[in-house]
Enzyme design. Structure first.
Site, PDB file in Angstrom:
ATOM      1  N   CYS A 119      -5.123  -1.110   8.118  1.00  0.00           N
ATOM      2  CA  CYS A 119      -5.289  -2.562   8.141  1.00  0.00           C
ATOM      3  C   CYS A 119      -6.666  -2.878   7.552  1.00  0.00           C
ATOM      4  O   CYS A 119      -7.472  -1.982   7.320  1.00  0.00           O
ATOM      5  CB  CYS A 119      -5.159  -3.096   9.570  1.00  0.00           C
ATOM      6  SG  CYS A 119      -6.550  -2.660  10.634  1.00  0.00           S
TER       7      CYS A 119
ATOM      8  N   GLU B 154       5.154   2.751 -10.040  1.00  0.00           N
ATOM      9  CA  GLU B 154       3.690   2.763 -10.185  1.00  0.00           C
ATOM     10  C   GLU B 154       3.245   2.057 -11.466  1.00  0.00           C
ATOM     11  O   GLU B 154       2.442   2.587 -12.246  1.00  0.00           O
ATOM     12  CB  GLU B 154       3.169   4.221 -10.207  1.00  0.00           C
ATOM     13  CG  GLU B 154       3.660   5.076  -9.041  1.00  0.00           C
ATOM     14  CD  GLU B 154       2.743   5.054  -7.831  1.00  0.00           C
ATOM     15  OE1 GLU B 154       2.129   3.995  -7.561  1.00  0.00           O
ATOM     16  OE2 GLU B 154       2.656   6.090  -7.170  1.00  0.00           O
TER      17      GLU B 154
ATOM     18  N   PRO C 161       0.832  -1.202   0.000  1.00  0.00           N
ATOM     19  CA  PRO C 161       0.000   0.000   0.000  1.00  0.00           C
ATOM     20  C   PRO C 161       0.872   1.260   0.000  1.00  0.00           C
ATOM     21  O   PRO C 161       2.105   1.165   0.079  1.00  0.00           O
ATOM     22  CB  PRO C 161      -0.782  -0.110   1.320  1.00  0.00           C
ATOM     23  CG  PRO C 161       0.138  -0.860   2.217  1.00  0.00           C
ATOM     24  CD  PRO C 161       0.863  -1.830   1.336  1.00  0.00           C
TER      25      PRO C 161
HETATM   26 ZN   LIG Z   1      -6.020  -0.923  12.018  1.00  0.00          ZN
END
Ligand SMILES: [Zn+2]
Length: 198
Positions: free
Chosen positions: A185, A91, A15
């Site tokens: 998360c 990217e 990410p």
């Molecule tokens: Zn979290």
């Protein structure tokens, strides 16, 4: 091409804020020490920090003469130098489908290709050609950030595999840093909806 040695495609995946560009820069330095000719390609839309250099969120640059702007796969082909052993593409999920076949071709011709890939967008959906790049990669370096969800001043801090957009804009590509995005998360990844105006 006169350079010998292994050829492969490595994807650096994770990410935003997981250190993908920094990992690419680390590998770049190792290749340079080994006297490999390296070309680093980036799309021209990301001008957060500099128009002609790729820098990480920490501001570490690549050497200017090794950085090339390329909007699509054919722009990379056109600028590719005969003696370039290593092709780095930042990217890569943003490029057209042609890139997947081109990477195969370059690797089969003896080159090393290193790409950074953001696997999912702010909605948690597969980002562009990410799934094909990952499926066909020889090696995958999977990075994660730390979840920045904050409850009563205490950060979650669990491994973050997703990118949350903090502003309710629907376009898939929105260039920005921590003011627009946060690593989250799975539990704390939310899609912000635009508030109805009366
Ligand atoms: Zn979290």
């Amino acid at each position: 091409m006169r350079v010998k040695g292994q050829s492969y495609h490595e994807v650096i995946c994770g990410p935003m804020f997981s250190g993908k560009t920094r990992e690419m820069q680390r590998l770049y330095r190792i290749f340079k020490v080994c006297n490999f000719k390296v070309q680093v390609f980036r799309r021209d839309i990301d001008t957060r920090y500099s128009a002609t250099e790729i820098v990480t969120h920490d501001g570490i640059p690549f050497d200017k003469e090794d950085v090339f702007l390329a909007k699509q796969a054919e722009d990379i082909s056109k600028q590719l130098q005969e003696d370039a052993k290593v092709i780095m593409i930042d990217e890569a999920m943003l490029y057209n489908r042609e890139l997947v076949d081109k990477i195969d071709e370059w690797v089969n011709n003896g080159r090393i290709v290193v790409t950074t890939v953001l696997p999912t967008d702010y909605r948690g959906e597969v980002f562009g050609i990410a799934s094909e790049l990952l499926a066909k990669a020889d090696f995958i370096t999977s990075l994660y950030a730390r979840c920045m969800h904050n409850e009563n001043g205490i950060f979650c801090h669990d491994p973050a595999t997703r990118t949350m957009r903090k502003v309710p804009i629907k376009e898939q590509v929105l260039i920005g840093g921590l003011e627009s995005y946060e690593p989250r998360c799975r539990k704390h990844h939310f899609i912000l909806k635009k508030e109805k105006s009366n």
